[in-house]
Design a protein around this motif. Structure first.
Motif, PDB file in Angstrom:
ATOM      1  N   LYS A   1      37.584   6.222  91.427  1.00 36.63           N
ATOM      2  CA  LYS A   1      37.225   4.809  91.243  1.00 36.63           C
ATOM      3  C   LYS A   1      37.719   3.880  92.331  1.00 36.63           C
ATOM      4  N   GLY A   2      38.424   4.399  93.291  1.00 33.62           N
ATOM      5  CA  GLY A   2      38.910   3.533  94.362  1.00 33.62           C
ATOM      6  C   GLY A   2      40.282   2.950  94.047  1.00 33.62           C
TER       7      GLY A   2
ATOM      8  N   GLY B   1      41.496 -13.225  84.979  1.00 35.15           N
ATOM      9  CA  GLY B   1      40.730 -13.670  86.144  1.00 35.15           C
ATOM     10  C   GLY B   1      40.751 -12.666  87.280  1.00 35.15           C
ATOM     11  N   SER B   2      41.378 -11.515  87.055  1.00 35.19           N
ATOM     12  CA  SER B   2      41.471 -10.556  88.162  1.00 35.19           C
ATOM     13  C   SER B   2      40.159  -9.777  88.303  1.00 35.19           C
ATOM     14  N   VAL B   3      40.010  -9.140  89.442  1.00 35.29           N
ATOM     15  CA  VAL B   3      38.730  -8.489  89.736  1.00 35.29           C
ATOM     16  C   VAL B   3      38.844  -6.977  89.598  1.00 35.29           C
ATOM     17  N   ILE B   4      37.700  -6.338  89.507  1.00 34.68           N
ATOM     18  CA  ILE B   4      37.705  -4.884  89.333  1.00 34.68           C
ATOM     19  C   ILE B   4      38.383  -4.231  90.543  1.00 34.68           C
ATOM     20  N   PRO B   5      39.193  -3.203  90.275  1.00 34.92           N
ATOM     21  CA  PRO B   5      39.946  -2.579  91.375  1.00 34.92           C
ATOM     22  C   PRO B   5      39.097  -1.581  92.148  1.00 34.92           C
ATOM     23  N   ALA B   6      37.988  -2.065  92.709  1.00 33.94           N
ATOM     24  CA  ALA B   6      37.044  -1.132  93.322  1.00 33.94           C
ATOM     25  C   ALA B   6      37.326  -0.874  94.797  1.00 33.94           C
TER      26      ALA B   6
ATOM     27  N   VAL C   1      35.803  -2.531  97.870  1.00 36.53           N
ATOM     28  CA  VAL C   1      34.441  -2.343  98.394  1.00 36.53           C
ATOM     29  C   VAL C   1      34.387  -2.142  99.902  1.00 36.53           C
TER      30      VAL C   1
ATOM     31  N   VAL D   1      42.699  -1.533  80.857  1.00 38.69           N
ATOM     32  CA  VAL D   1      41.442  -1.650  81.590  1.00 38.69           C
ATOM     33  C   VAL D   1      41.654  -1.286  83.055  1.00 38.69           C
ATOM     34  N   MET D   2      42.792  -1.684  83.588  1.00 33.68           N
ATOM     35  CA  MET D   2      43.049  -1.420  84.996  1.00 33.68           C
ATOM     36  C   MET D   2      43.322   0.046  85.280  1.00 33.68           C
TER      37      MET D   2
END
Lengths: 485, 463
Positions: free
Chosen positions: A166-167, A203-208, A210, A253-254
């Motif tokens: 998942k990065g 408010g954090s973003v997906i741990p991708a 990119v 979730v993380m």
């Protein structure tokens, strides 16, 4: 305090108090309580990060982000200074620019979990400037933000399997570095810091991860988010506490997997190590285990470049003298060598062959290493094809991180084969800037001179160095921030 | 129809199909009923947004928006309710926060798309001086994209709005498809994790997060317009968006019947009351009962809900401080609708949320059974009209009993408000913010948006 409807069987109280403990720590931390070496390290990080940002001021990324921020700001004007750009903006928009610039050259820090300095330093500085805080308060803010950020980030680090699948989201958990820095400088109490941390969770973003050059902008986005969330909390929101204490929410979730069948309540199996959240809090300063980058390049590129720089200095060969250079073991995903050069800066910064090549052609590091022309320069690109991996199994970056977290670093061997038949060999694990081999204040200042001279000019440069080295004696940061214009 | 997904090339990626839909959709391709719904969503969302300006949280948000736009420029966008001209981001931030503040805008199975789509379309059209048709088309595109992204992967309800905002902005700005594709990549890099404490801690933070998405999507577009090679097709790269949003088969929804099925018509509920979606029908019944029977709520012995909804049964001995907690409480909203049958910001002023009479009545509201909930499909069931008929029985202290029942409320997709009802709601929502003349001018402008060459006139009526 810990109200959460998901815990009906526990009187609607979350089962733990990690968020509150971290928040109380951040609120109570004072400059006077910090060991001298921690103060010194915070100052070095401050100097180095400002230097890295100033060095990036004329890049394409800097031009784009500054232009966008000026529009978002409704033109020039506001209480805070955009370093090196000669303009003032609101703290939120200035943070958007400076967060981006701090990471643009990939020259700031690297901790076990990312680049906290790209959030901590601009956010703490801008909040101090905005609220006219002192140098001591700035240092306390930097340390508090590092300590809280690092513990949250460590708690949610992915397993190797998850990382590969998942990065790795280093620019995601960066939000905590930003929010806590602003909270501390704004003088918020523990309850509000708790709310801001919780708002940062949601408010954090997906741990991708990119990739591409937007990666650098992400640090600016997080810095601006940190200001917005803190301002919202400061104005007043209700509830929104203990975001790290609901095991079914942010933490899971993380770094958890949702399992189950459609239509049924999912089960979240988490890999989180929540013991990290408050581990040795107030006793062990994780800021001391942060690496400062000696070169504008990815962290895994540092040691190979350092070895070549040393060999180059010692033996005085030129690029034309080199037959080939072997890195052993090669580093996974850091040996890219595209035939036509790179179409974005980040990929160049992540390439050992490129950075070795550009360093040999232009030994003094700086933004010129990553201009659009340089990353496609035929000479540099031709030479980078002479830099190759050795025969050992490739070093995985995640394995490197495991060593780093133990206070070690992967050993690299560089062999330079010259056309005259000589073979030069260098070995190194912990490069200058690694916590075990930290640069001295003088070395950091020397680096700062290289980074900042074009932005500040010779005369102002030395005044800024003096002020930054004595920042704990500054009464009002807003008075000296003008110098960084 | 040129934009029909079936006419895209078979080897297109999912991201390319989304982008192609946005790029090629024309006003003439959209059925009149969809255009009419878009107009009404513009009216309703602006109405509830302006109404929220009476609350302290939005006064705070106005201050933050002005801080955000600290420069000395002339400003390109209007702060709704305030009138000051500010930066695009600042205006969009405030409008996004306002749109959700009273929980009165809309609800889909996946959140509140209006709180992103409408600020993006209206303020974008203002900044770019686009026509009313362009504005409406941007809104339609925004809704259709938000719905599909949100159904195809599990993110946070405010996070989905990033994609609706970006889609609306893309439609208005109209960059090449390659740039649009990269803009979605930027949006994915900034996509929120599936995490929220709004419902679990009953927090008001969500209002700010909706503003965050509206405002900062503008920034994402600014950056994306510069071009980010390598950011293309991020909906299709396995390690990126859908790896983190845990939904098998995202392709089932992401491009589902694009241009053929208008999800904004059947998957979007308009809220008649400033309250959570599960509270709507009870507020409706309470208002009807007190209006029709003209009883004094002080004389009520008890109120029976048959059935109620279990996870919206919040009580308090002293009232509520959090807007969200009150908005999520069927007992509170029932009591509020009886004392204040005309809804408005007054429902969530501190003096109402701690009014002893409202609190007393709230504690007389009792459940007689609960709606059977089928796990996570509860919202889907509600949207599809599968929830049972709800009865509200009011027993007065003198023994009189009043009963009212309904399956659902006006605004449900199967029971949509008429244009006149939308207008009446708008007048009610804006009565303390706009003069009657301005309210009528705003209504007229929205109803005739398709005739405006430059829709930047609309915000002049919004303060």
């Amino acid at each position: 305090m810990r109200y959460n409807v998901n815990f009906k069987d526990n009187n609607f109280l979350t089962p733990t108090t990690y968020t509150q403990e971290l928040s109380e720590y951040a609120e109570k931390l004072k400059f006077e309580d910090l060991p001298p070496e921690v103060v010194e390290r915070a100052k070095l990080i401050l100097i180095h990060t400002i230097g890295a940002a100033l060095a990036a001021k004329d890049t394409e990324i800097a031009k784009n982000i500054c232009e966008a921020a000026l529009e978002a700001n409704n033109g020039e004007g506001g209480p805070t200074t955009v370093w090196g750009k000669g303009v003032k903006m609101s703290a939120m928009n200035a943070a958007w620019v400076l967060g981006t610039l701090s990471d643009t050259l990939d020259w700031e820090d690297c901790s076990w979990t990312g680049h906290p300095s790209a959030g901590v330093v601009p956010c703490a500085w801008l909040a101090a400037e905005e609220r006219k805080k002192s140098g001591k308060e700035l240092i306390a803010g930097i340390v508090a933000a590092y300590e809280v950020y690092q513990r949250i980030a460590m708690a949610i680090q992915p397993s190797l399997e998850r990382w590969q699948k998942k990065g790795w989201g280093l620019s995601s958990w960066q939000i905590f570095a930003c929010t806590v820095a602003v909270c501390k400088l704004y003088g918020l109490d523990a309850r509000k810091i708790n709310q801001a941390i919780t708002m940062s969770c949601e408010g954090s973003v997906i741990p991708a991860g990119v990739g591409t050059d937007f990666y650098h902008y992400e640090y600016g986005y997080r810095a601006r988010d940190g200001f917005l969330f803190t301002k919202a909390v400061e104005k007043g929101i209700n509830n929104n506490l203990d975001g790290l204490d609901d095991p079914g929410s942010y933490i899971s979730v993380m770094c958890g997997e949702v399992r189950g069948v459609p239509g049924e309540k999912p089960i979240i199996e988490s890999e989180a190590d929540i013991s990290w959240l408050t581990k040795d809090l107030g006793e062990r300063y994780l800021i001391m285990e942060t690496l400062l980058k000696h070169w504008p390049a990815n962290m895994w590129v540092q040691t190979p470049v350092e070895i070549i720089a040393d060999l180059h200095k010692e033996h005085g060969f030129t690029p034309d003298d080199v037959e080939e250079i072997i890195l052993d073991p090669p580093i996974n995903n850091r040996m890219r060598c595209p035939d036509d050069g790179f179409d974005n800066v980040m990929m160049a910064q992540f390439s050992v062959p490129y950075v070795v090549s550009v360093m040999l052609h232009h030994p003094v590091p700086g933004a010129h290493w990553y201009t659009p022309e340089m990353i496609r320069d035929p000479k540099v690109i031709e030479f980078m094809h002479r830099v190759k991996g050795g025969t050992s199994p490739a070093q995985l970056t995640m394995e490197g991180f495991y060593k780093f977290r133990k206070g070690e670093y992967p050993m690299s061997t560089m062999t330079v084969k010259l056309k005259d038949g000589r073979e030069l060999v260098g070995k190194m694990d912990c490069h200058p800037g690694h916590p075990k081999n930290m640069m001295s204040r003088e070395e950091i200042i020397d680096r700062f001179r290289i980074q900042a001279v074009s932005a500040l000019g010779e005369e102002k440069l030395e005044r800024v160095i003096t002020l930054l080295c004595n920042i704990e004696f500054a009464e009002d940061l807003s008075e000296i921030a003008e110098l960084l214009k | 129809m040129e934009n029909n997904v079936n006419q895209t090339k078979p080897d297109m990626t999912m991201t390319e199909k989304l982008v192609h839909f946005i790029k090629t959709l024309k006003y003439e391709d959209v059925p009149p009923a969809v255009i009419e719904r878009a107009k009404m969503m513009v009216m309703h969302t602006i109405g509830v947004s302006l109404c929220s300006a009476e609350l302290q949280q939005m006064k705070d948000a106005i201050e933050i928006a002005k801080e955000m736009s600290a420069g000395n420029g002339e400003g390109v966008a209007t702060l709704w309710s305030d009138g000051k001209k500010v930066s695009w981001e600042a205006a969009a931030f405030l409008a996004g926060a306002m749109a959700d503040c009273l929980d009165w805008e809309d609800c889909s199975a996946t959140g509140h798309p209006s709180a992103g789509v409408i600020p993006s379309a209206v303020i974008g059209a203002e900044v770019l001086h686009k026509s009313g048709k362009d504005l409406l088309l941007a809104a339609v595109v925004g809704y259709e994209i938000t719905q599909r992204v949100s159904l195809s992967g599990k993110g946070s309800i405010h996070g989905y709005n990033t994609f609706g905002c970006l889609a609306a902005l893309m439609k208005l700005i109209d960059p090449p498809e390659e740039i649009m594709n990269q803009a979605f990549g930027v949006g994915i890099a900034c996509a929120s994790v599936r995490c929220g404490f709004h419902g679990s801690t009953m927090s008001d933070s969500l209002n700010y997060l909706y503003g965050h998405k509206s405002g900062f999507s503008v920034s994402m577009m600014r950056n994306a317009l510069k071009g980010f090679p390598g950011m293309e097709n991020k909906f299709d790269v396995p390690k990126v968006y859908f790896a983190h949003t845990s939904q098998p088969n995202p392709e089932k929804w992401l491009t589902h019947e694009l241009g053929e099925h208008w999800m904004m018509m059947d998957k979007l509920l308009v809220k008649h009351w400033p309250a959570n979606m599960f509270v709507q029908t009870y507020a409706e019944l309470a208002s009807r009962l007190v209006t029709k029977n003209k009883f004094n709520p002080d004389d009520i012995e008890e109120v029976i809900l048959r059935p109620s909804v279990k996870f919206r049964e919040w009580y308090s001995d002293w009232g509520f401080k959090s807007l969200t907690h009150a908005q999520f409480s069927i007992p509170y909203c029932t009591a509020c609708a009886m004392y204040h049958p005309e809804p408005g910001a007054i429902w969530y002023q501190p003096e109402t949320m701690m009014d002893p009479r409202v609190v007393s009545l709230m504690n007389k509201v009792k459940a007689d059974g609960y709606v059977k909930l089928r796990g996570i499909t509860v919202i889907k069931d509600l949207m599809e009209g599968q929830h049972p008929e709800k009865f509200m029985i009011v027993r007065m202290k003198d023994g009189t009993e009043y009963v009212e029942s309904a399956f659902t409320h006006p605004g449900h997709p199967s029971y949509m408000l008429t244009r006149d009802e939308f207008k009446d709601r708008f007048r009610l929502q804006t009565k303390n913010i706009l003069t009657p003349e301005k309210a009528e001018a705003a209504i007229d402008c929205i109803c005739h948006l398709d005739e405006y060459e430059d829709a930047s006139v609309l915000p002049t009526f919004l303060y």
